[in-house]
Design a protein around this motif. Structure first.
Motif, PDB file in Angstrom:
ATOM      1  N   ALA A   5       0.824  -1.210   0.000  1.00 54.05           N
ATOM      2  CA  ALA A   5       0.000   0.000   0.000  1.00 54.05           C
ATOM      3  C   ALA A   5       0.859   1.260   0.000  1.00 54.05           C
ATOM      4  O   ALA A   5       0.574   2.217  -0.726  1.00 54.05           O
ATOM      5  CB  ALA A   5      -0.931  -0.009   1.213  1.00 54.05           C
ATOM      6  N   THR A  41      -5.127   5.664  -1.195  1.00 59.09           N
ATOM      7  CA  THR A  41      -4.176   4.824  -0.482  1.00 59.09           C
ATOM      8  C   THR A  41      -3.262   5.672   0.396  1.00 59.09           C
ATOM      9  O   THR A  41      -2.897   5.263   1.496  1.00 59.09           O
ATOM     10  CB  THR A  41      -3.334   3.997  -1.473  1.00 59.09           C
ATOM     11  N   CYS A  55      -2.891   5.066   4.348  1.00 63.15           N
ATOM     12  CA  CYS A  55      -1.565   4.800   4.917  1.00 63.15           C
ATOM     13  C   CYS A  55      -1.240   5.784   6.038  1.00 63.15           C
ATOM     14  O   CYS A  55      -0.675   5.386   7.066  1.00 63.15           O
ATOM     15  CB  CYS A  55      -0.498   4.874   3.823  1.00 63.15           C
TER      16      CYS A  55
END
Length: 368
Positions: A93, A105, A109
């Motif tokens: 990711a 993403t 994250c």
């Protein structure tokens, strides 16, 4: 709950082969319940599987487990990964967030890194260390937050990408506005499509979609569409049909070379099994012979034929690369061959030979 958290997927025959022999998932849960109790220094009775089944009903009542079958093992909430699986997913990711510029993403994250900072400290920085990474980097701006921070706003579909993703999983047709047509094959303006998948390939994000009017499948770069998505309240379809059309597109990608899926007529003939394949043959010379031989899986229909060995080096003097492709893929195949222009000679078909000879003449003229 402690057992399900420490061993996500327990009860799906993933941990205990002996339990799998009995076809009773709760025997595996029973085994690991005692294992966790022993690790924590707790003396528990040997609870029967009937008691455990009642406990699972209670967990469902409180929403800890969902009201559905856990045929492949139990896990609490969304905690479906163990630590090692989490580490691998995090690395993938983070690479997608950084190199491919995926804004969703990146946001996920950032949130996960905050939540898991304590665990990373406990593991002495091993959780977030990028053991694996994807170096393919997008050549266009794809993150609206980054655009704003750098003053590089682009009126592209990346600003509406969440709406596109929702339309994909809901089988919702949408209207898009194509801003650019650099190859002169698709035109510009409004199109009505079923979006099927977002694809990252080499340098940029692409959208795979199906035209409502004729079921023609196409792939186009996301940044070539404008920042407007209009939902069409017609012909919404089930996810199963979405997936079927996605598989058809993936078959076209697998059979071809690159991302171009052909004209509607070419595509229809190919899907009907009536499209003719073209036998392509290229002879590669040093210094790329070894590199070409390494690519054993560039295409399912390829054949590699090494030439006679050089007496001094013991290596093949050349290698013939042969592959059968649909005509729609010849231009993209040509662009791949051009990467090795100083060490590649097209041998077949005749039209491709003439094209590469003419390209070489034009290149020579440029350097004059």
């Amino acid at each position: 709950m402690a057992t399900l958290i420490r061993y996500p997927g327990v009860g799906g025959f993933t941990y205990d082969e002996a339990a799998a022999q009995t076809h009773d998932a709760l025997l595996e849960v029973q085994h690991y319940l005692q294992k966790v109790a022993n690790e924590l220094g707790l003396a528990l009775p040997q609870y029967s599987t009937h008691t455990l089944r009642k406990d699972l009903v209670t967990l469902r009542r409180y929403g800890v487990l969902n009201q559905r079958m856990y045929r492949w093992g139990y896990y609490v909430g969304t905690g479906a990964m163990n630590l090692e699986e989490l580490r691998i997913i995090l690395q993938a990711a983070r690479s997608q967030a950084q190199a491919q510029g995926d804004p969703q993403t990146r946001q996920v994250c950032r949130q996960l890194e905050k939540r898991l900072r304590g665990l990373d400290l406990e593991l002495q920085g091993q959780l977030f260390y990028p053991v694996r990474s994807h170096l393919n980097r997008t050549i266009v701006y794809s993150d609206p937050e980054e655009m704003m921070a750098k003053g590089q706003y682009r009126h592209t579909l990346f600003h509406c990408i969440g709406e596109v993703e929702t339309a994909i999983v809901q089988g919702q047709p949408i209207q898009l506005h194509r801003l650019a047509d650099p190859f002169g094959t698709a035109g510009v303006g409004r199109i009505q499509v079923y979006p099927l998948q977002l694809i990252y390939s080499e340098l940029a994000w692409y959208l795979l979609f199906e035209h409502l009017s004729n079921q023609h499948l196409e792939i186009e770069r996301v940044d070539r569409f404008g920042d407007n998505v209009q939902r069409l309240e017609v012909n919404q379809r089930e996810i199963t049909l979405q997936y079927q059309r996605l598989q058809v597109a993936q078959k076209l990608l697998q059979d071809g070379w690159g991302l171009y899926l052909g004209t509607p007529q070419q595509q229809q003939l190919e899907l009907a099994g009536q499209g003719k394949l073209v036998e392509v043959k290229v002879r590669f010379f040093e210094p790329v012979v070894t590199f070409i031989l390494e690519g054993a899986r560039r295409h399912d229909r390829q054949r590699l034929r090494p030439g006679p060995k050089d007496s001094s080096s013991g290596q093949p003097q050349y290698v013939d690369y042969e592959v059968k492709l649909p005509p729609r893929s010849l231009n993209e195949f040509s662009r791949w061959v051009h990467r090795f222009a100083h060490a590649a000679k097209v041998l077949a078909p005749a039209a491709l030979v003439a094209k590469h000879r003419e390209d070489a003449r034009k290149l020579n003229q440029l350097y004059r």
